[in-house]
Motif scaffolding. Sequence first.
Motif, PDB file in Angstrom:
ATOM      1  N   TYR A  83      -2.041  -3.364   7.630  1.00 18.94           N
ATOM      2  CA  TYR A  83      -2.594  -2.120   8.623  1.00 18.94           C
ATOM      3  C   TYR A  83      -1.609  -2.138   9.655  1.00 18.94           C
ATOM      4  O   TYR A  83      -1.426  -0.888  10.421  1.00 18.94           O
ATOM      5  CB  TYR A  83      -4.193  -2.606   8.896  1.00 18.94           C
ATOM      6  CG  TYR A  83      -4.482  -1.849  10.014  1.00 18.94           C
ATOM      7  CD1 TYR A  83      -4.963  -0.471   9.894  1.00 18.94           C
ATOM      8  CD2 TYR A  83      -4.589  -2.325  11.307  1.00 18.94           C
ATOM      9  CE1 TYR A  83      -5.411   0.376  10.833  1.00 18.94           C
ATOM     10  CE2 TYR A  83      -4.881  -1.575  12.144  1.00 18.94           C
ATOM     11  CZ  TYR A  83      -5.631  -0.190  12.075  1.00 18.94           C
ATOM     12  OH  TYR A  83      -6.153   0.311  13.098  1.00 18.94           O
ATOM     13  N   ASP A  97       2.186   4.907   0.797  1.00 21.64           N
ATOM     14  CA  ASP A  97       1.999   6.033   1.408  1.00 21.64           C
ATOM     15  C   ASP A  97       2.170   7.406   0.944  1.00 21.64           C
ATOM     16  O   ASP A  97       3.113   7.594   0.092  1.00 21.64           O
ATOM     17  CB  ASP A  97       3.053   5.889   2.623  1.00 21.64           C
ATOM     18  CG  ASP A  97       3.070   4.330   3.559  1.00 21.64           C
ATOM     19  OD1 ASP A  97       1.949   3.958   3.517  1.00 21.64           O
ATOM     20  OD2 ASP A  97       4.264   4.153   3.865  1.00 21.64           O
ATOM     21  N   THR A 138       4.022   0.784   2.548  1.00 21.87           N
ATOM     22  CA  THR A 138       4.063  -0.262   3.654  1.00 21.87           C
ATOM     23  C   THR A 138       3.647  -1.618   3.258  1.00 21.87           C
ATOM     24  O   THR A 138       2.639  -1.652   2.295  1.00 21.87           O
ATOM     25  CB  THR A 138       3.085   0.264   4.568  1.00 21.87           C
ATOM     26  OG1 THR A 138       3.396   1.604   5.280  1.00 21.87           O
ATOM     27  CG2 THR A 138       2.879  -0.792   5.974  1.00 21.87           C
ATOM     28  N   LYS A 194       1.161   0.164   8.872  1.00 23.45           N
ATOM     29  CA  LYS A 194       0.770   1.505   8.818  1.00 23.45           C
ATOM     30  C   LYS A 194       0.580   1.988  10.465  1.00 23.45           C
ATOM     31  O   LYS A 194       1.114   3.216  10.748  1.00 23.45           O
ATOM     32  CB  LYS A 194      -0.635   1.487   8.213  1.00 23.45           C
ATOM     33  CG  LYS A 194      -0.864   1.307   6.668  1.00 23.45           C
ATOM     34  CD  LYS A 194      -0.427   2.482   6.081  1.00 23.45           C
ATOM     35  CE  LYS A 194      -0.612   1.953   4.515  1.00 23.45           C
ATOM     36  NZ  LYS A 194      -0.412   3.218   3.535  1.00 23.45           N
ATOM     37  N   ASP A 218       0.944  -1.127  -0.043  1.00 27.32           N
ATOM     38  CA  ASP A 218       0.098  -0.138  -0.017  1.00 27.32           C
ATOM     39  C   ASP A 218       0.927   1.447  -0.115  1.00 27.32           C
ATOM     40  O   ASP A 218       1.746   1.402   0.731  1.00 27.32           O
ATOM     41  CB  ASP A 218      -1.045  -0.145   1.320  1.00 27.32           C
ATOM     42  CG  ASP A 218      -1.847   1.175   1.004  1.00 27.32           C
ATOM     43  OD1 ASP A 218      -2.927   0.763   0.511  1.00 27.32           O
ATOM     44  OD2 ASP A 218      -1.878   2.140   1.825  1.00 27.32           O
ATOM     45  N   GLU A 229      -8.028   8.599  11.070  1.00 26.66           N
ATOM     46  CA  GLU A 229      -7.946   7.477   9.922  1.00 26.66           C
ATOM     47  C   GLU A 229      -9.216   7.513   9.584  1.00 26.66           C
ATOM     48  O   GLU A 229      -9.360   7.052   7.972  1.00 26.66           O
ATOM     49  CB  GLU A 229      -7.510   6.277  10.495  1.00 26.66           C
ATOM     50  CG  GLU A 229      -5.849   6.486  10.660  1.00 26.66           C
ATOM     51  CD  GLU A 229      -5.546   5.125  11.573  1.00 26.66           C
ATOM     52  OE1 GLU A 229      -6.334   4.173  11.586  1.00 26.66           O
ATOM     53  OE2 GLU A 229      -4.308   4.913  12.203  1.00 26.66           O
ATOM     54  N   ARG A 281       4.401   3.226   9.158  1.00 32.19           N
ATOM     55  CA  ARG A 281       4.358   3.196   8.098  1.00 32.19           C
ATOM     56  C   ARG A 281       5.915   2.897   7.373  1.00 32.19           C
ATOM     57  O   ARG A 281       7.022   2.937   8.186  1.00 32.19           O
ATOM     58  CB  ARG A 281       3.899   4.549   7.277  1.00 32.19           C
ATOM     59  CG  ARG A 281       2.534   4.894   7.435  1.00 32.19           C
ATOM     60  CD  ARG A 281       2.058   6.172   7.034  1.00 32.19           C
ATOM     61  NE  ARG A 281       0.646   6.679   7.530  1.00 32.19           N
ATOM     62  CZ  ARG A 281      -0.213   6.064   6.979  1.00 32.19           C
ATOM     63  NH1 ARG A 281      -0.266   5.583   5.736  1.00 32.19           N
ATOM     64  NH2 ARG A 281      -1.543   6.665   7.360  1.00 32.19           N
TER      65      ARG A 281
END
Length: 522
Positions: free
Chosen positions: A239, A131, A214, A242, A129, A322, A246
Amino acid sequence: MAEKRRGSWGEGELYDALCLLMIGACCWIIGAQFHAFGTLNHFILAHGLSDQLMLGFFMGLAMIVVSLRKSLKLRLAMRERDATAARAEAVARHDALTGLANRRLFLEAVELSRRATGAEPSSAVLLVDLDRFKPVNDLYGHAAGNAVLCTVAERLDGLLPARGVAARIGGDEFAMLVPLEGGSEALARLAQAVIGSIAAPVLWNGNALRVGATVGIALITGEDVDAEVVLHAADLAMYQGKKDGRGTYRVFKSAMDVELKARAQLESELRAAILNGEIEPFYQPVVSLPEQTLIGVEVLARWRHPTRGLLAPARFISIAEETGLIADLSYRLLRQACIDARDWPAHLQIALNISPQQFQDTWLSERILAILTETGLAPNRLEVEITETALVQDLEAARATLTSLQNLGVRIALDDFGTGYSSLYHLRELKFDKLKIDRSYIDTISMSEERAKLVDAIIKLSASLGLVTTAEGIETNASVDWLATQGCDFGQGYLFGAPMPKSEIDTLVSIDPEVAKSCLAA
């Protein structure tokens, strides 16, 4: 209409057959007229069948040609259909932008790997994912975002081991299916290589676009229910990465699933709590130095949870940020704090921290003005605290928002000074009213001479720029004496009082200032 009928007839197969039959008949007539059949005619004439047989021969030849032509057309049509179906299948199974496999094809590959795997894992999924991708889109546009996505796809494809599959599974999320060769160490090296590769700048129209990554890792075993379960496990690990800061990788563990379910429950409860007013402002005293007289308060959130008791911000603020709930939460806190402060002495200020997400709202100053107007609190009694995180994404937008707030009369404080990587630059480019020295410096000034020198330098820098300073996290009288000697203007911390509810702060502000000073000192 007749022309239309002739056009339709001309496109049919019967029309083609009749044309070829006519051509065959013409060939026979021409051959007969010019005596082209020679010896064959003499042979056939002996049997009396020349005309009929030759005509039948040419008609049969025409029908053979018709059949061959039809067969050829059918074969070409089938090949074209197969090619079109293959292209459609490729489009349906690959990402149109990057050319990588899409989610559907990736899940099929994972499922095949899962079925071929026994109890011991033989392959793994890496969920990648990006960042800081959203700021690239916001600042430079979608063309720049697409350039970043394509570059990331190329870099992942370049790192992909043999028999691996790389995919873009949606938005700024990618995945890799890799064979588990070389054990966990090789897998860790690959994850680190992915993170390092994506962190390299992407050059676009003269700009160096920077994103990070990440990575969540899930090992595939035959015990997994299906490919979706494997991808979900990698997502949970991502997750966790994160959450841990991250730019790192994490391997899935079963405890992550339990933690995520607990977080989802807390998120659901948080939404209801904001609507029901369960989150209320607490107030921590801010005092002048060295007098230690109350000059204002910092507004801090506390959640009166029906079963978990009083929750500190560390338990829920990150979730609010978030999930996009932070704006509603902050504005509700500000509105209540303004209402509470109306009954306090007019010289007391209230300070509220604004999250980086809120600072990206171009209507921030208007929303704050609406709350001040609604509650009747003078703008010069409000101090907005921001961290450097709110500034790094778009300096010009930050400048516009700060100027707009200051034009209203609201004061601006740079919070947690000394923890960012570009504080001096922001002090030069932006106009602040106050610096708040991070508690991590104040905690150690009595134990570290180097820390004391740094705090002294910050106070002198602030004074040279015409700013006032507030030291956070003061817990000892020795710290108060030292800070006052160095010229620090204000202080807050447990020495002067912990965050307290409205009833307690009302009592504190209503008593004689000298008595209040004694209470704070106590």
